[in-house]
Enzyme design. Structure first.
Site, PDB file in Angstrom:
ATOM      1  N   GLY A 225      -9.863  -7.289   9.216  1.00 11.27           N
ATOM      2  CA  GLY A 225      -8.728  -6.619   9.839  1.00 11.27           C
ATOM      3  C   GLY A 225      -8.570  -6.922  11.307  1.00 11.27           C
ATOM      4  O   GLY A 225      -7.755  -7.760  11.703  1.00 11.27           O
ATOM      5  N   ARG A 226      -9.373  -6.247  12.140  1.00  8.30           N
ATOM      6  CA  ARG A 226      -9.132  -6.334  13.580  1.00  8.30           C
ATOM      7  C   ARG A 226      -9.291  -7.737  14.130  1.00  8.30           C
ATOM      8  O   ARG A 226      -8.580  -8.110  15.072  1.00  8.30           O
ATOM      9  CB  ARG A 226     -10.016  -5.326  14.305  1.00  8.30           C
ATOM     10  CG  ARG A 226      -9.500  -3.898  14.129  1.00  8.30           C
ATOM     11  CD  ARG A 226     -10.522  -2.877  14.514  1.00  8.30           C
ATOM     12  NE  ARG A 226     -11.654  -2.903  13.591  1.00  8.30           N
ATOM     13  CZ  ARG A 226     -12.721  -2.140  13.695  1.00  8.30           C
ATOM     14  NH1 ARG A 226     -12.825  -1.299  14.698  1.00  8.30           N
ATOM     15  NH2 ARG A 226     -13.699  -2.209  12.802  1.00  8.30           N
TER      16      ARG A 226
ATOM     17  N   TYR B 207      -6.589  10.759   4.322  1.00 14.82           N
ATOM     18  CA  TYR B 207      -5.247  11.063   3.812  1.00 14.82           C
ATOM     19  C   TYR B 207      -5.336  11.831   2.474  1.00 14.82           C
ATOM     20  O   TYR B 207      -6.441  12.078   1.973  1.00 14.82           O
ATOM     21  CB  TYR B 207      -4.420   9.775   3.694  1.00 14.82           C
ATOM     22  CG  TYR B 207      -4.108   9.183   5.048  1.00 14.82           C
ATOM     23  CD1 TYR B 207      -3.401   9.935   6.001  1.00 14.82           C
ATOM     24  CD2 TYR B 207      -4.535   7.910   5.412  1.00 14.82           C
ATOM     25  CE1 TYR B 207      -3.117   9.408   7.268  1.00 14.82           C
ATOM     26  CE2 TYR B 207      -4.256   7.384   6.678  1.00 14.82           C
ATOM     27  CZ  TYR B 207      -3.546   8.141   7.595  1.00 14.82           C
ATOM     28  OH  TYR B 207      -3.272   7.633   8.846  1.00 14.82           O
TER      29      TYR B 207
ATOM     30  N   GLN C 102       0.842  -1.210   0.000  1.00 13.80           N
ATOM     31  CA  GLN C 102       0.000   0.000   0.000  1.00 13.80           C
ATOM     32  C   GLN C 102       0.875   1.256   0.000  1.00 13.80           C
ATOM     33  O   GLN C 102       1.851   1.357   0.748  1.00 13.80           O
ATOM     34  CB  GLN C 102      -0.949   0.031   1.199  1.00 13.80           C
ATOM     35  CG  GLN C 102      -2.020   1.109   0.999  1.00 13.80           C
ATOM     36  CD  GLN C 102      -2.982   1.263   2.165  1.00 13.80           C
ATOM     37  OE1 GLN C 102      -2.553   1.347   3.305  1.00 13.80           O
ATOM     38  NE2 GLN C 102      -4.266   1.313   1.882  1.00 13.80           N
TER      39      GLN C 102
ATOM     40  N   ARG D  32      -7.642   2.012  -2.986  1.00 12.46           N
ATOM     41  CA  ARG D  32      -8.516   1.954  -1.802  1.00 12.46           C
ATOM     42  C   ARG D  32      -9.342   3.233  -1.831  1.00 12.46           C
ATOM     43  O   ARG D  32      -8.813   4.335  -1.684  1.00 12.46           O
ATOM     44  CB  ARG D  32      -7.707   1.819  -0.508  1.00 12.46           C
ATOM     45  CG  ARG D  32      -8.620   1.330   0.603  1.00 12.46           C
ATOM     46  CD  ARG D  32      -7.937   0.651   1.753  1.00 12.46           C
ATOM     47  NE  ARG D  32      -8.860  -0.342   2.311  1.00 12.46           N
ATOM     48  CZ  ARG D  32      -8.887  -0.724   3.571  1.00 12.46           C
ATOM     49  NH1 ARG D  32      -8.006  -0.259   4.415  1.00 12.46           N
ATOM     50  NH2 ARG D  32      -9.764  -1.614   3.992  1.00 12.46           N
TER      51      ARG D  32
HETATM   52  C1  FMN Z   1      -4.412  -0.653  13.839  1.00 17.70           C
HETATM   53  C2  FMN Z   1      -4.987  -0.402  12.475  1.00 17.70           C
HETATM   54  C3  FMN Z   1      -4.183   0.121  11.485  1.00 17.70           C
HETATM   55  C4  FMN Z   1      -4.706   0.364  10.199  1.00 17.70           C
HETATM   56  N1  FMN Z   1      -3.878   0.805   9.218  1.00 17.70           N
HETATM   57  C5  FMN Z   1      -4.341   0.937   7.956  1.00 17.70           C
HETATM   58  C6  FMN Z   1      -3.473   1.273   6.893  1.00 17.70           C
HETATM   59  O1  FMN Z   1      -2.253   1.385   7.055  1.00 17.70           O
HETATM   60  N2  FMN Z   1      -4.030   1.452   5.671  1.00 17.70           N
HETATM   61  C7  FMN Z   1      -5.368   1.280   5.434  1.00 17.70           C
HETATM   62  O2  FMN Z   1      -5.819   1.450   4.303  1.00 17.70           O
HETATM   63  N3  FMN Z   1      -6.197   0.903   6.426  1.00 17.70           N
HETATM   64  C8  FMN Z   1      -5.728   0.716   7.656  1.00 17.70           C
HETATM   65  N4  FMN Z   1      -6.557   0.284   8.650  1.00 17.70           N
HETATM   66  C9  FMN Z   1      -7.965  -0.061   8.323  1.00 17.70           C
HETATM   67  C10 FMN Z   1      -8.124  -1.564   8.046  1.00 17.70           C
HETATM   68  O3  FMN Z   1      -7.523  -1.908   6.825  1.00 17.70           O
HETATM   69  C11 FMN Z   1      -9.612  -1.974   8.009  1.00 17.70           C
HETATM   70  O4  FMN Z   1     -10.228  -1.282   6.965  1.00 17.70           O
HETATM   71  C12 FMN Z   1     -10.317  -1.672   9.325  1.00 17.70           C
HETATM   72  O5  FMN Z   1      -9.638  -2.276  10.406  1.00 17.70           O
HETATM   73  C13 FMN Z   1     -11.779  -2.114   9.311  1.00 17.70           C
HETATM   74  O6  FMN Z   1     -11.880  -3.501   9.125  1.00 17.70           O
HETATM   75  P1  FMN Z   1     -12.184  -4.498  10.366  1.00 17.70           P
HETATM   76  O7  FMN Z   1     -13.506  -4.102  10.924  1.00 17.70           O
HETATM   77  O8  FMN Z   1     -12.154  -5.866   9.765  1.00 17.70           O
HETATM   78  O9  FMN Z   1     -11.088  -4.298  11.361  1.00 17.70           O
HETATM   79  C14 FMN Z   1      -6.063   0.067   9.927  1.00 17.70           C
HETATM   80  C15 FMN Z   1      -6.865  -0.466  10.953  1.00 17.70           C
HETATM   81  C16 FMN Z   1      -6.341  -0.700  12.203  1.00 17.70           C
HETATM   82  C17 FMN Z   1      -7.230  -1.321  13.260  1.00 17.70           C
END
Ligand code: FMN
Length: 333
Positions: A314-315, A173, A101, A221
């Protein structure tokens, strides 16, 4: 066969299933954005067994003025290519394709991080985070330079063995700041209607394509809502997705804008899924959706409903490194 475990081929990208590890910043890079043993160990643990159809690594900054936070990965210098190769190697050895990314933080950062005043489409405070700083408005020359920075970073990703790059236009961003009417108040050709607010995206994509060629996968994205009054409309996101597809984007990866990656006050799961579905209706390239999906059953249902082609988790993966393994196995019996 379950929908989640069905393979998908997108150009040169062969995905064994529809499960995506979305980018998640770890703050484990070195002070200059270099790849560290700790970071490699983290990706090794999360991707072990190759249960993800695709792994998108956390955002990397394409230039020093676009660095979002301390200990973020850098794709801004040629001397980072060897470290980035180690990162793609770890993911490949575990059996999944890896996408790097690329990001420029714009006004989603601070002078203490970048060493210079943050930049943005317009001199307005960034509503995605508290305690932001007033940015300076980008000139045309600076926009051109940033497009080239994305292109050079994309080439570094390719040289480092990644299978594709993802351009970040979410979460408040820089590119998202151009997309959102809340932060883009420009009156030149980069502001106003959606075709103009995504002019920089198309410029970045063109520069990236010139550098990596037509066959190298490029994902966007894309923010689909700000969940804020006066923010980005779904109609504009749909139009943007169509234009990005026409300009040669390979995959649209749906997430939030100024609301970042969650939907404040919306408790139900799948808070970007309706928007992903609406985008999927108008594009013929694959659509990824991520946000609030916590169980294999939920991911499977979403795919069965044709809401998206790929699902990011993600989480749940952050909390449980065996999540993907258990999800794939639960659907394979
Ligand atoms: C700790 C953390 C760091 C993240 N860093 C990024 C990132 O670097 N780039 C990005 O596009 N999304 C980032 N996200 C968003 C995740 O890619 C994802 O969209 C988000 O966690 C929601 O999905 P989930 O409900 O499955 O966690 C981050 C999320 C978390 C929790």
């Amino acid at each position: 066969m379950a929908y989640l475990t069905a393979p998908l081929t997108i150009g040169n990208l062969h995905l064994k299933n529809r499960l995506v590890m979305p980018p998640m910043a770890t703050s484990k890079a070195g002070p200059d954005g270099e790849i560290t043993p700790e970071l490699l160990q983290y990706y090794d643990e999360k991707t072990r067994g190759g249960y993800f159809g695709m792994v998108i690594t956390e955002h990397s900054f394409v230039s020093a003025d676009g660095k979002a936070s301390a200990n973020q990965i850098s794709s801004a210098d040629d001397d980072k290519v060897s470290g980035l190769s180690q990162l793609s190697d770890v993911i490949h050895k575990n059996g999944s394709p890896a996408v790097l990314q690329l990001n420029h933080a714009g006004s989603g950062t601070k002078q203490s991080v970048t060493g210079s005043q943050p930049v943005a489409p317009s001199p307005v405070m960034n509503p995605s985070k508290a305690e932001m700083e007033l940015p300076h408005e980008l000139t045309h020359r600076e926009i051109e330079r940033i497009a080239n920075d994305f292109a050079n970073a994309a080439l570094r990703g390719k040289q480092a063995g990644f299978d594709g790059v993802e351009i970040h236009s979410c979460h408040g961003y820089l590119l998202d700041q151009f997309l959102s009417p809340l932060t883009n108040r420009r009156t030149d050709e980069y502001g106003g209607k959606i075709e103009d607010r995504i002019r920089i995206h198309l410029q970045v994509l063109k520069a990236v394509r010139n550098m990596v060629g037509r066959d190298f996968p490029v994902l966007f994205r894309l923010a689909v809502t700000d969940y804020m009054d006066g923010g980005l409309s779904l109609a504009d996101s749909i139009a943007a997705a169509g234009l990005l597809e026409a300009a040669g984007t390979d995959i649209i990866d749906v997430s939030g804008g100024m609301c970042r990656y969650t939907a404040p006050g919306i408790e139900e799961m799948h808070y970007f899924t309706n928007q992903a579905k609406a985008i999927r209706r108008v594009v013929s390239i694959p659509v990824v959706v991520t946000g609030g999906i916590k169980t294999a059953k939920a991911a499977e249902e979403l795919l069965q409903n044709h809401d998206a082609d790929l699902v990011g988790v993600g989480r749940a993966v952050l909390h449980d490194s065996n999540w993907a393994k258990n999800a794939v196995k639960s659907l394979s019996v």
